[in-house]
Each structure stands twice: as structure tokens, then as C-alpha cells.
Write a protein that holds these residues in place. Structure first.
Motif, PDB file in Angstrom:
ATOM      1  N   GLN A   5       0.831  -1.200   0.000  1.00 52.87           N
ATOM      2  CA  GLN A   5       0.000   0.000   0.000  1.00 52.87           C
ATOM      3  C   GLN A   5       0.875   1.262   0.000  1.00 52.87           C
ATOM      4  N   ASP A   6       1.885   1.259   0.867  1.00 51.44           N
ATOM      5  CA  ASP A   6       2.804   2.393   0.958  1.00 51.44           C
ATOM      6  C   ASP A   6       3.486   2.626  -0.384  1.00 51.44           C
ATOM      7  N   VAL A   7       3.928   1.533  -0.971  1.00 45.03           N
ATOM      8  CA  VAL A   7       4.626   1.638  -2.250  1.00 45.03           C
ATOM      9  C   VAL A   7       3.698   2.232  -3.297  1.00 45.03           C
ATOM     10  N   ALA A   8       2.490   1.695  -3.352  1.00 43.61           N
ATOM     11  CA  ALA A   8       1.519   2.161  -4.336  1.00 43.61           C
ATOM     12  C   ALA A   8       1.281   3.670  -4.184  1.00 43.61           C
ATOM     13  N   ARG A   9       1.042   4.071  -2.961  1.00 50.65           N
ATOM     14  CA  ARG A   9       0.777   5.485  -2.691  1.00 50.65           C
ATOM     15  C   ARG A   9       1.961   6.330  -3.137  1.00 50.65           C
ATOM     16  N   ALA A  10       3.159   5.926  -2.697  1.00 48.67           N
ATOM     17  CA  ALA A  10       4.360   6.697  -3.005  1.00 48.67           C
ATOM     18  C   ALA A  10       4.620   6.757  -4.517  1.00 48.67           C
ATOM     19  N   ALA A  16      -3.073  -2.525  -6.883  1.00 51.78           N
ATOM     20  CA  ALA A  16      -3.041  -3.652  -7.820  1.00 51.78           C
ATOM     21  C   ALA A  16      -1.886  -3.485  -8.800  1.00 51.78           C
ATOM     22  N   THR A  17      -1.765  -2.322  -9.339  1.00 50.25           N
ATOM     23  CA  THR A  17      -0.676  -2.059 -10.275  1.00 50.25           C
ATOM     24  C   THR A  17       0.663  -2.299  -9.594  1.00 50.25           C
ATOM     25  N   ALA A  18       0.741  -1.832  -8.374  1.00 51.54           N
ATOM     26  CA  ALA A  18       1.980  -2.019  -7.623  1.00 51.54           C
ATOM     27  C   ALA A  18       2.280  -3.519  -7.498  1.00 51.54           C
TER      28      ALA A  18
END
Lengths: 350, 350
Positions: A5-10, A16-18
Motif C-alpha cells: 500500500q505504501d509503495v503504491a501510494r508513493a 493492484a498495479t503495484a
DNA sequence: GTGAAAGCGCTAACAC
DNA sequence: GTGTTAGCGCTTTCAC
């Protein structure tokens, strides 16, 4: 802890893409640029997948259980585990090893533990090749027997080919021109003692040498045993001896030396097991036949994995009733030539 | 697969109650009757907890990583792992063992694998006692070094007490009345060769025997080494020898026997390592000092777990800056008395 | 005392 | 192509 989630946000993408980018999922089309960006962000944040969550979501643990009755006690078990581990790793799986020390209660608990951990299969191994009665839980999951077998053939099993090994050891001596060959076997009946004797007889027969029961001597399968049978061996008039294992040979070496006799001038010797710490360092170094430990481990896991794959495929066939019992897979024992054999005759092509 | 949901439904309770009953949670008051009913239903249905899901929910894996550089190759590693496994098991944890075979890449991958698996700590072990540079990832998690140490003392470490061991070996000889004692040491500098030498000197000093450098002989630490130094040993005029390890002693035994000399009548011998397959079966059996392998494993895991518990407690103290480097924990090496020592004097009380 | 429900971190349909 | 979302099976807080 950094989550996906953190990665996706950042990275400014959806979770999902992340996930797809991180796993480099080819089934979905994401521009290379996005993939790279996500991976870079993940790297920077020190992101690390949570295998627990992943396994739970995918319903796949990538874990394989390995039950052994003696990593600690036996110099053999280690190599088997190494082979198993390497093969597992090669297939993206990891081994969950438990040493039960031969304790039945421990075995059951180990099984439970593994099943709770959602292992994809269990390899059950023994450090000595023999018939076993594996714990009940073992048939609840894809499993395989390594260096042991069940008499009913309910499980696939991988074992060393004792007969071929016994024959190879004897052949070593026959090829050197020996005809009067003693076999110092273990007293206790076992796949090893029975198989190696069979191999010894097969080799003699193939070479046209009559089998003489008087040449078969029995003793405890250790140094003390070998040490104790020296007189019998000498009295038998044999020019060469095939010892049930390296330890027996080591004892025999000691006894011979005390009598001022030399190997291989006075007596040629072949061992079995290739316990390097002994065989490679005796004086002279001992010719022997090795146990295919590493291969047993590799083949055990391979068999497990293959059967797992099949299981996925076979929809119709209901395993329960498949009457055909498994025949143990026999693995070749390699020959190790060292200095303990005297050549009586020029080597003929065999 | 039977889930907790199935059990709850079948037992006619909520999923939460089922969870409490199954885990026998004391913090919540459920009538004993309900507990029993749930457990009975679970049993009947063949319910088995999913450790993955449990771990994920609780944020605790009960997994401990164990990295070894040689289960396969070394007869020592097995015992260490056994000790580690037993201690882990005793605390409700299970070991995730990976053998890296000394490969640095493998070590890194093993670390990643373990961290992804949410291990609660990693024990990093070597089969030979020496200084190591553990993989970077190791300080990302509670970890401990077993049978090795890092020079900076960044990790807690558990190692054998080589000095005490060397002293114990020498004392065995001194107590039997020997005064001229040779030490056949390994050529390569290592914690073992340096520590055992120190112990040898300490023992002599304590017994009032002058240290004579000429009595210290160096050779490769294996059978061939011991075999090769027999002349030097005999020339030294020693009545007893302390060998760096059992393998060296084995080689020395062979060389002595070839010269018609006998242990312990002509020369008393003490080994080190207690490699049973050798020491217990030489003729005569070899007195030696054992490596506390099992204990190393036990203490390694215990240290890990204790530190883990502390970490939980210490809120204020920020570990990062804690300047005090860890001092390795030294574990006593046990003495094993067998027949290879000749008593020169009546045993005095020491 | 017991149940409903909100996650744990991730995957994989299924929309858009 | 990418995002939304419904789980995976279990624990645990918080109402009732």
C-alpha cells in the motif's frame, strides 16, 4: 513495516498495479516505465513482500516439509537434506526441516506443525535405509519417502540401489583379478546387508566365480566388528575383502596393521558408504562405494513436486483407489577408487 | 479444507467463540461446556489451524531462521542444528533452516527469504569457529551468531571456549603424571589453534611446568598432517601428545603403529573435537575434548529469544546507539576420557 | 458471555 | 492499461 500500500501510494499508482509491477506479472500490460517506477520506489522504501500474506491470498505456501530422524546423529543425513534443499530452492520452494530423532511423538507433532503451515508436501526420510511406518498424517498430503520405504507401497520412495552397489564393490575386486573374495557383512538383516550380499553374488556369478558361503563372514557393522574378524578373514584364504561398510574396513585395517600386514599388498579391501572422514584418510586410502545421498534428496523432492503437479492435472482419477503400489526408485551408488586394491592381473576390458 | 468458519457453524457458535475455544483463550469467559463442544466438533471435522492466516492476523510468525554454511559437509553442524531446533521447539517456535554452503549470494537470498517469511530472528552459524562478516540484512532483524563472531561485536555470539578446552586437554595429561607434553597444533591461525595453544600454556603454567616452544609442532589439521609429524613428535622426547584434533590423532596413531609403537604404552595421546566416529573407535579409543555443539545451538536460540523479549520491553532505549559491543558467550568444552592416556603417576587430587 | 466486524498484507477477478 | 474490490482464514476490539 513498508507495505505494498505504501509503495503504491508513493508511486502514485493503485495497489493492484503495484502488485503487478513488483511481481513482474506478464499477464497484464503495464508500461515498462510504470513498472520501473514502482520497483524503484519499492527499493527506496525498503519494501519487502510479506510471504505470509502472499501465501494466504494465493493459497500456496511454497513450503515443503522435510522430516528426518537424524540430521544430528548421522553423517549421511546432511547430504540428503542438502540435495533436497537445492532441488526445492530450484523450484522456488523452501524446506521446513524437522529432526525427530526417531521419536514417534515428535514425528506426529512435526507433521501437524507442517500441515498447519500449509506445506505442499512432506518428505519423510531416515538416515538408515529400512522399512518404515510413517505417521498417519502423512497421507493427508502429497508425500514421499527418502532412504526408506513402506512395505505396502502406499508412498513413492527413493532409496539407494544396494544390489547394484554390492555388485559394483565386488566388481572392483574382480576386475583387479581377485577370485577368492571374502564379504564381511553386517549381522543384522537389512536392505543394506541383504542387497549388498545379493550384489556380491550377482557379480561373482557374472564373472563365473562360484559362490562359497564360507567366504561370507558376519560381524557388527562398525570398527570393532571389523577388528574382530581379522582372523576369520585371513583363515578364509581370501586375497580380497569387500567390507559391509567403511567403518568395518577401518577396524580391519587396524587389526591387519597390528599383525604387520599391509593393505593392499597382503589383502585388498573395498568398503561401502564412502564416509570421507574415514575412507579418504585411511592408510592407504580406501576404495569404496558411495551412497547417493545428495541424489536421494534431489530425487525425493523432484518426485514430490512431480506428483504434486500430476495431482493438479488428474481430475477424473480418484487417487484413493489407485491400487497400484509404488515401487521404490533405486538410485545408483557411485564407485570411488582409491589405493586399497592390489591389481593381480592386467586390467581386462569388462 | 475445514475452516474455523465451518467449525463455528457446525457447533452453532460464532466464529469468534470458536477461535477462543480452539485456542483455549483464558482471557475470555466461555462456559467449559461450550469450549468442549467446539473442540469436539473441530476434532470431528478434522479441523486444522491455518498457521499462515493466524500469523498474518497476529503479526507473529513463530518462525526462526537458521543459516548454516555446512549441514551437509560437516559432522558438527548437525548437532548444532539439533540443539537449536530443540530449544526453538520448546518455545513454540520452528526453525527455518537454510544451508548456504558458504556461498555469499546464497546467504543474501536466504536472508531475504527469511525476512519475507517474517522470521522473528535469524541465527547465523558456521561449522568452523571463526570471525565472519554476516550478510547486511542480518541487522534488520533480531539475530545471533553461532560458532562464529563478528569482530566489531555488533551481534551477540555463542562460541566454544577454546582456551578452556585446550587447558582441559592438557590437564588430562598432566593429571596422569606427564610433564613433557607435546602439542601438535594446526598450522593456520584460528580461534581454535590460538585458543587451544593458550589453554595448553595456561595448564602447563598452572602445573609449574616450563613452556618449551620446541614441543609445539605444527601441521595440517587432518590425518595426513598427524601421520607426517610422527618423527618430530618422537624426537621431541615427549611422553604425551595433545593433538589439535581427533583427525590429527588418527593419523598419528597410524604412523605410530607402523613403527610398532603402541598407544598409550609408548605415547599418550589426547585429541580434540570428539568426532565419535573416529575417537570412540580408534585402537585404543581416544581421550579427547568435545565441542559443545548441541549447547551452542541451544544457547544461540535462547540468546536470540531473550534479546527478542528485551526488545519488546525496552521502549526508551534506542538500540542503534548502544555503544557496548557484544562479548561472545564462551561455552565449556567437555572432557571425554578413554583409553589413550597412560598413567605415569598415581592420581593426585587436583 | 457472545457475536459482529474491522483488519493483517496481498492477489486476482472484474469493472471502467 | 489501470483501478476497485472481494476475499484468503484468523484474531481481537468493541458492542450488546
Amino acid at each position: 513495516m513498508v507495505t505494498l500500500q505504501d509503495v503504491a501510494r508513493a508511486a502514485g499508482v493503485s495497489i493492484a498495479t503495484a502488485s503487478w509491477a513488483v511481481n513482474d506479472n506478464k499477464n497484464v500490460r503495464i508500461p515498462e516505465s510504470t513498472r520501473r517506477k514502482v520497483r524503484k520506489v519499492a527499493q527506496e522504501l525498503g519494501y519487502r513482500q510479506n510471504a505470509m500474506a502472499r501465501s494466504l491470498a494465493r493459497g500456496q505456501s511454497d513450503l515443503i516439509g522435510f522430516i528426518s530422524d537424524g540430521v544430528a546423529t548421522s553423517p549421511f543425513a546432511g547430504q540428503v537434506i542438502q540435495g533436497a534443499q537445492d532441488e526445492a530452492w530450484r523450484n522456488g520452494k523452501i524446506l521446513l526441516v524437522v529432526d525427530t530423532n526417531g521419536d514417534a511423538g515428535m514425528e506426529r507433532r512435526a507433521c501437524s506443525f507442517m500441515l498447519e503451515r500449509q506445506v505442499e508436501g512432506i518428505a519423510y526420510s531416515s538416515w538408515v535405509h529400512h522399512a518404515v511406518r510413517p505417521p498417519r498424517d502423512l497421507d493427508k498430503v502429497n508425500s514421499v519417502l527418502v532412504n526408506c520405504f513402506d512395505s505396502e507401497g502406499r508412498f513413492p520412495a527413493v532409496v539407494p540401489d544396494e544390489v547394484q552397489g554390492g555388485r559394483a564393490a565386488t566388481d572392483l575386486l574382480l576386475q583387479a583379478g581377485h577370485r577368492r573374495i571374502s564379504f564381511v557383512n553386517a549381522v543384522d538383516p537389512s536392505p543394506a546387508s541383504q542387497g549388498r550380499l545379493q550384489g556380491y553374488r550377482d557379480a561373482l556369478a557374472a564373472a563365473g566365480v562360484a559362490y562359497d558361503p564360507n567366504l561370507v563372514i558376519r560381524c557388527a557393522a562398525d570398527q570393532e566388528g571389523g577388528y574382530g574378524v581379522v582372523e576369520q578373514v585371513l583363515a578364509s584364504g581370501a586375497t580380497a575383502v569387500f567390507c559391509h561398510n567403511d567403518r568395518t574396513a577401518m577396524g580391519l585395517f587396524d587389526a591387519l596393521r597390528e599383525r604387520g600386514l599391509h593393505v593392499p599388498e597382503d589383502l585388498s579391501v573395498v568398503g561401502f558408504d564412502n564416509q570421507e572422514i574415514i575412507s579418504a584418510h585411511l592408510h592407504p586410502a580406501l576404495s569404496t562405494v558411495g551412497l547417493p545421498q545428495y541424489d536421494l534428496g534431489v530425487l525425493g523432492i523432484r518426485t514430490l513436486l512431480e506428483r504434486g503437479a500430476e495431482e493438479g492435472a488428474e481430475d477424473a482419477e480418484d487417487g484413493e483407489g489407485s491400487a497400484l503400489a509404488y515401487k521404490p526408485i533405486r538410485v545408483t551408488c557411485p564407485t570411488v577408487v582409491r589405493r586399497s586394491i592390489r591389481n593381480l592381473a592386467p586390467v581386462s576390458e569388462v
